[in-house]
Each structure stands twice: as structure tokens, then as C-alpha cells.
Design a protein around this motif. Structure first.
Motif, PDB file in Angstrom:
ATOM      1  N   SER B  60       0.852  -1.192   0.000  1.00  0.00           N
ATOM      2  CA  SER B  60       0.000   0.000   0.000  1.00  0.00           C
ATOM      3  C   SER B  60       0.883   1.235   0.000  1.00  0.00           C
ATOM      4  O   SER B  60       1.959   1.232   0.603  1.00  0.00           O
ATOM      5  N   ASP B  61       0.423   2.315  -0.644  1.00  0.00           N
ATOM      6  CA  ASP B  61       1.070   3.603  -0.416  1.00  0.00           C
ATOM      7  C   ASP B  61       0.982   3.895   1.080  1.00  0.00           C
ATOM      8  O   ASP B  61      -0.036   3.592   1.724  1.00  0.00           O
ATOM      9  N   MET B  62       2.044   4.480   1.615  1.00  0.00           N
ATOM     10  CA  MET B  62       2.054   4.785   3.042  1.00  0.00           C
ATOM     11  C   MET B  62       2.532   6.224   3.245  1.00  0.00           C
ATOM     12  O   MET B  62       3.407   6.688   2.526  1.00  0.00           O
ATOM     13  N   GLU B  63       1.924   6.897   4.183  1.00  0.00           N
ATOM     14  CA  GLU B  63       2.398   8.236   4.566  1.00  0.00           C
ATOM     15  C   GLU B  63       2.655   8.220   6.057  1.00  0.00           C
ATOM     16  O   GLU B  63       1.981   7.519   6.814  1.00  0.00           O
ATOM     17  N   GLU B  80      10.594  15.270  14.800  1.00  0.00           N
ATOM     18  CA  GLU B  80       9.230  15.807  14.777  1.00  0.00           C
ATOM     19  C   GLU B  80       9.042  16.752  13.594  1.00  0.00           C
ATOM     20  O   GLU B  80       9.920  17.546  13.274  1.00  0.00           O
ATOM     21  N   GLY B  81       7.920  16.611  12.942  1.00  0.00           N
ATOM     22  CA  GLY B  81       7.634  17.397  11.746  1.00  0.00           C
ATOM     23  C   GLY B  81       8.063  16.715  10.465  1.00  0.00           C
ATOM     24  O   GLY B  81       7.804  17.227   9.375  1.00  0.00           O
ATOM     25  N   HIS B  82       8.722  15.553  10.565  1.00  0.00           N
ATOM     26  CA  HIS B  82       9.143  14.875   9.339  1.00  0.00           C
ATOM     27  C   HIS B  82       7.938  14.230   8.667  1.00  0.00           C
ATOM     28  O   HIS B  82       7.094  13.612   9.330  1.00  0.00           O
ATOM     29  N   TYR B  83       7.880  14.368   7.360  1.00  0.00           N
ATOM     30  CA  TYR B  83       6.800  13.772   6.566  1.00  0.00           C
ATOM     31  C   TYR B  83       7.413  12.897   5.474  1.00  0.00           C
ATOM     32  O   TYR B  83       8.401  13.301   4.838  1.00  0.00           O
ATOM     33  N   ALA B  84       6.840  11.733   5.258  1.00  0.00           N
ATOM     34  CA  ALA B  84       7.282  10.890   4.138  1.00  0.00           C
ATOM     35  C   ALA B  84       6.073  10.291   3.433  1.00  0.00           C
ATOM     36  O   ALA B  84       5.088   9.908   4.078  1.00  0.00           O
ATOM     37  N   PHE B  85       6.163  10.250   2.103  1.00  0.00           N
ATOM     38  CA  PHE B  85       5.217   9.498   1.279  1.00  0.00           C
ATOM     39  C   PHE B  85       6.002   8.337   0.680  1.00  0.00           C
ATOM     40  O   PHE B  85       6.983   8.554  -0.038  1.00  0.00           O
ATOM     41  N   VAL B  86       5.614   7.126   1.004  1.00  0.00           N
ATOM     42  CA  VAL B  86       6.331   5.936   0.556  1.00  0.00           C
ATOM     43  C   VAL B  86       5.417   5.157  -0.382  1.00  0.00           C
ATOM     44  O   VAL B  86       4.426   4.555   0.059  1.00  0.00           O
ATOM     45  N   THR B 124       7.100  -0.620  -8.445  1.00  0.00           N
ATOM     46  CA  THR B 124       6.871   0.565  -7.609  1.00  0.00           C
ATOM     47  C   THR B 124       7.055   1.866  -8.389  1.00  0.00           C
ATOM     48  O   THR B 124       7.892   1.944  -9.303  1.00  0.00           O
ATOM     49  N   LEU B 125       6.258   2.857  -8.036  1.00  0.00           N
ATOM     50  CA  LEU B 125       6.391   4.188  -8.644  1.00  0.00           C
ATOM     51  C   LEU B 125       7.300   5.020  -7.736  1.00  0.00           C
ATOM     52  O   LEU B 125       6.853   5.930  -7.038  1.00  0.00           O
ATOM     53  N   SER B 126       8.582   4.675  -7.742  1.00  0.00           N
ATOM     54  CA  SER B 126       9.499   5.227  -6.734  1.00  0.00           C
ATOM     55  C   SER B 126       9.699   6.743  -6.881  1.00  0.00           C
ATOM     56  O   SER B 126      10.097   7.401  -5.926  1.00  0.00           O
ATOM     57  N   GLU B 127       9.403   7.295  -8.070  1.00  0.00           N
ATOM     58  CA  GLU B 127       9.591   8.738  -8.243  1.00  0.00           C
ATOM     59  C   GLU B 127       8.631   9.542  -7.369  1.00  0.00           C
ATOM     60  O   GLU B 127       8.816  10.738  -7.157  1.00  0.00           O
ATOM     61  N   ALA B 128       7.601   8.883  -6.846  1.00  0.00           N
ATOM     62  CA  ALA B 128       6.656   9.598  -5.980  1.00  0.00           C
ATOM     63  C   ALA B 128       7.142   9.678  -4.528  1.00  0.00           C
ATOM     64  O   ALA B 128       6.531  10.359  -3.708  1.00  0.00           O
ATOM     65  N   THR B 130       8.633  10.782  -1.234  1.00  0.00           N
ATOM     66  CA  THR B 130       8.918  12.107  -0.665  1.00  0.00           C
ATOM     67  C   THR B 130       9.387  11.910   0.765  1.00  0.00           C
ATOM     68  O   THR B 130       8.812  11.096   1.490  1.00  0.00           O
ATOM     69  N   SER B 131      10.405  12.658   1.181  1.00  0.00           N
ATOM     70  CA  SER B 131      10.858  12.610   2.562  1.00  0.00           C
ATOM     71  C   SER B 131      11.371  13.995   2.905  1.00  0.00           C
ATOM     72  O   SER B 131      12.356  14.450   2.324  1.00  0.00           O
ATOM     73  N   VAL B 132      10.690  14.676   3.807  1.00  0.00           N
ATOM     74  CA  VAL B 132      11.011  16.082   4.045  1.00  0.00           C
ATOM     75  C   VAL B 132      10.697  16.450   5.492  1.00  0.00           C
ATOM     76  O   VAL B 132       9.741  15.926   6.079  1.00  0.00           O
TER      77      VAL B 132
END
Lengths: 89, 311
Positions: B60-63, B80-86, B124-128, B130-132
Motif C-alpha cells: 500500500s502507499d504509506m504516509e 518531529e515534523g518529518h513527513y514521508a510518502f512511501v 513501484t512508482l518510486s519517483e513519488a 517524498t521525505s522532508v
């Protein structure tokens, strides 16, 4: 048809099925409790909030977009329908 | 049904439960919302000090949004405040949590799952990915990202944007004494978790720190007030359009019809084409730019179609 990772997912194992069953049942209870609190328990308070809002839009105005406001004329103010008010579905 | 309307839900008084699913042992969770068909869910997860997991992936896509603490993820450190879309099938590095952490964890397509793997799935669509660090590495922008727009004092940081559905994941804040005197609804589902602060909506009252909602499309919310300021994490599952009005008593069916009336007035050619005989494509009309969009899991979810394995 384009292949997607999601479609390659193996069948749901027993522990995942059990996890889902347990949490769906808990969510059902939580949802029912929220519906009761929002649709019934605070309904009288909300009517007062609605009344204040309908006054505000006739004085300070209604936010059309951003900070642009329009003062609503008394003839435009909506009337409360006879059906019960519901906010959680 | 998909996810029910959970609004408001203040999770802080709800105890954590032991997370006894592969890949999550050594952590605890609370369900904030759960799709009863697919198992897609939003969880608050507490990773206990000493939690470790080998490299691996999910189907599954995971955030994930880190609320507090520190996670070592491969070569990165998420604070804290880190966001990732996997994206589904993208392998995350080994995870170590030395002293504990809490995060909002979202599985977008199916129930939480983990497969040990040091390599990405070939599809996998690895270009999507995000880790910020959303607190430090993204600027606040005005809320007029969309029009009609929210009032001044509501600001946004976009963290993830899905180019197919225009679904958004974002941080938003409301300044002290923010107010907006209108009622809003959207074509999209909307979700929020209050990281800090209390705001008020006319239908639901105050939503404090730890407050959460998952709101299906076309449900009234607002007017809005915020006395001391709020910062929150939010998402939509498709394009965010603000339909503003001032009738507190409308229901979702009436709101949906009004949205269709907007389409009738503003895109008459498109409305007429879609509603005319033979053009009501149940599987979506062809799109020369995105020929495979009908297979996109997010698009299928939006149309209530099966994604992943059946129960």
C-alpha cells in the motif's frame, strides 16, 4: 491494463483479518457515539451557533472568497427546514 | 462503505493498543479512521524505545508524519515534523527508534502490512517517494492555493500532491483570532489531525490538540474560528474545491446537487457531453495524457472499486 504493486498484494493473512475485524467493530461503536453526541446531544447548542452565524452574515458579512465579504439581506437568510438537523453521517 | 464520517474524535484519552502485526511488533496504535472494505487506515502509532525493523516494503502507499521523538530510517533521521510518502512497493531502510516516537501513519490502499525486503518491488512508482522535514524545509504559503479561498490567517505547506487525482497532503495553520464566516464543503474527503491548538467549527464545536476528523465529501463544515492558533496535518483524497454558502441546514445530497449545478453553469459543454446518452463511461473516459489512469489505485478507490486482495 497497467500493472500496479497494489494488485500484486498477497491474500490477506489471518492476523490481518483478525486485526481488521476487531478494529472495524470498535470503529462502528465510536462512529455511533460520535453521531449521538453531534446529532443529538449538542443540537440545542448548535441552533444558537447557527443563529449567531445568521446574524453575523447580515452585519459583518459572509466570506465569499478570502477576505471578500458580502452582507446578506434579511430576505436571503435561509429558513430552518422541518426535518431534523444532522451534521454527522 | 468506505471510511465513515469520524468527526470529531479526540484520541488523547483513548489508550494505545499493542500492535501485533508483522513489522509493527514493539509499537502500539490507535485507529483514527479505517476503510471497512479495503483496510486503508489512518493510525496514531507509538514506537516504543528499542523498536527495530528490518528493511522492507508494503503493498500500500504509506504516509507518515512524525509528531515527536526520533526514528532512524536507513541513513536518514526523522524527527518531529518529518513527513514521508512511501509508494507501494518502495523499500524503506531499516528502522530503529532508540528512545521512542509517535507518528501519524497512513496506509492508503489496504490494511497495515510489511514484507521484509532490501529492494524495491519492480512495479513501484518510486519517483513519488517524498521525505522532508515539513517544519524546517517547506515555507508557509497563503491559503489561496485554491479559489474560492480561505480567509487570511489560514496558511498551508503542501507536502505531497498526486498529479492524477490532485489529492493533497499538507500542514496548515490558523493564526490567533482567525475567523471565517461561511460554510464550506468539498467534492473530496478531508482529513485532519490537530498537532497543537484548538479551533472551532459551527457544526462540531471545538477541536483541541489531538483532535481528528475524517469527513466524506459534501458535508457542511464551518463557520470557523481559532482563538489562540492551531497547527494541523491535513489531507484530501482528490481535488480540493471550496464550495462556500450560508445555509446551515443543507444536507450532502443538496450540496452535491449544488456542486453539479456549478458544473452545469461553468462547464456546460462538458456537463452536456457527460450526461448525454452513451458518454456516461462507467470506467472513465479516455485521457490521451494519462492513458492508464483508470488503473491507478487511488482513482479506483475514489470510484469504490477493488484495490488489492479481497477479504
Amino acid at each position: 491494463m497497467a500493472k500496479r504493486v497494489q494488485d500484486q498484494k498477497p491474500a490477506r493473512p489471518a492476523d490481518a483479518k483478525a486485526w481488521l475485524k476487531e478494529n472495524i467493530a470498535e470503529q462502528k461503536k465510536r462512529h455511533a457515539a460520535i453521531q449521538k453526541e453531534m446529532n443529538e446531544d449538542i443540537a440545542a447548542q448548535r441552533e444558537k451557533w447557527y443563529a449567531e452565524f445568521l446574524q453575523t452574515i447580515q452585519t459583518k458579512g459572509f466570506n465569499v472568497t478570502g477576505d471578500v465579504r458580502r452582507v446578506i439581506k434579511p430576505s436571503e437568510v435561509p429558513k430552518k427546514p422541518k426535518r431534523p438537523d444532522k451534521v454527522v453521517f | 462503505m468506505a471510511r465513515p464520517h469520524i468527526e470529531p474524535y479526540v484520541e488523547l484519552d483513548t489508550p494505545y493498543k499493542k500492535f501485533d502485526v508483522k513489522g509493527f511488533k514493539g509499537s502500539s496504535y490507535k485507529v483514527l479512521s479505517l476503510d471497512t472494505d479495503t483496510g486503508a487506515c489512518t493510525l496514531k502509532v507509538r514506537f516504543d524505545g528499542g523498536y527495530k525493523r528490518k528493511p522492507g516494503l508494503s503493498y500500500s502507499d504509506m504516509e507518515i508524519f512524525v509528531l515527536n521523538g526520533k526514528l532512524k530510517v536507513g541513513k536518514q533521521t526523522w524527527v518531529e515534523g518529518h513527513y514521508a510518502f512511501v509508494p507501494a512497493g518502495t523499500a524503506l531502510g531499516a528502522i530503529e527508534v532508540p528512545q521512542g516516537a509517535e507518528a501519524i501513519v497512513m496506509f492508503n490502499d489496504s490494511e497495515p502490512g510489511f514484507v521484509e525486503s532490501g529492494r524495491d518491488h519492480p512495479l513501484t512508482l518510486s519517483e513519488a517517494y517524498t521525505s522532508v522535514n515539513s517544519y524546517e524545509d517547506r515555507p508557509w504559503g497563503p491559503g489561496n492555493l485554491v479559489s474560492p479561498s480561505v480567509a487570511s490567517g489560514c496558511m498551508i505547506k503542501v507536502l505531497h500532491y498526486d498529479p492524477i487525482t490532485e489529492a493533497l497532503s499538507f500542514l496548515y495553520c490558523m493564526t490567533p483570532q482567525f475567523s471565517q464566516d461561511n460554510i464550506s464543503y468539498h467534492d473530496s474527503a478531508e482529513e485532519s489531525y490537530h498537532i497543537w491548538g484548538t479551533s472551532w467549527m459551527m457544526q462540531f464545536g471545538e477541536l483541541p490538540t489531538g483532535g481528528y476528523f475524517w469527513r466524506p465529501p459534501y458535508i457542511n463544515h464551518g463557520a470557523f474560528k481559532c482563538k489562540y492558533g492551531t497547527i494541523a496535518f491535513g489531507r484530501t483524497d482528490s481535488v480540493l474545491f471550496n464550495y462556500f454558502h450560508f445555509n446551515p441546514w443543507t444536507n450532502p445530497d443538496e450540496n452535491k446537487r449544488r456542486a453539479a449545478a456549478f458544473l452545469y453553469r461553468k462547464r456546460p459543454q462538458l456537463y452536456n457531453w457527460v450526461e448525454s446518452d452513451g458518454h456516461n463511461h462507467p470506467h472513465g473516459p479516455p485521457d490521451f495524457e494519462n492513458p492508464d489512469y483508470v488503473d491507478d489505485p487511488q482513482v479506483r478507490m475514489l470510484h469504490g472499486k477493488q484495490v488489492g486482495s479481497k477479504r
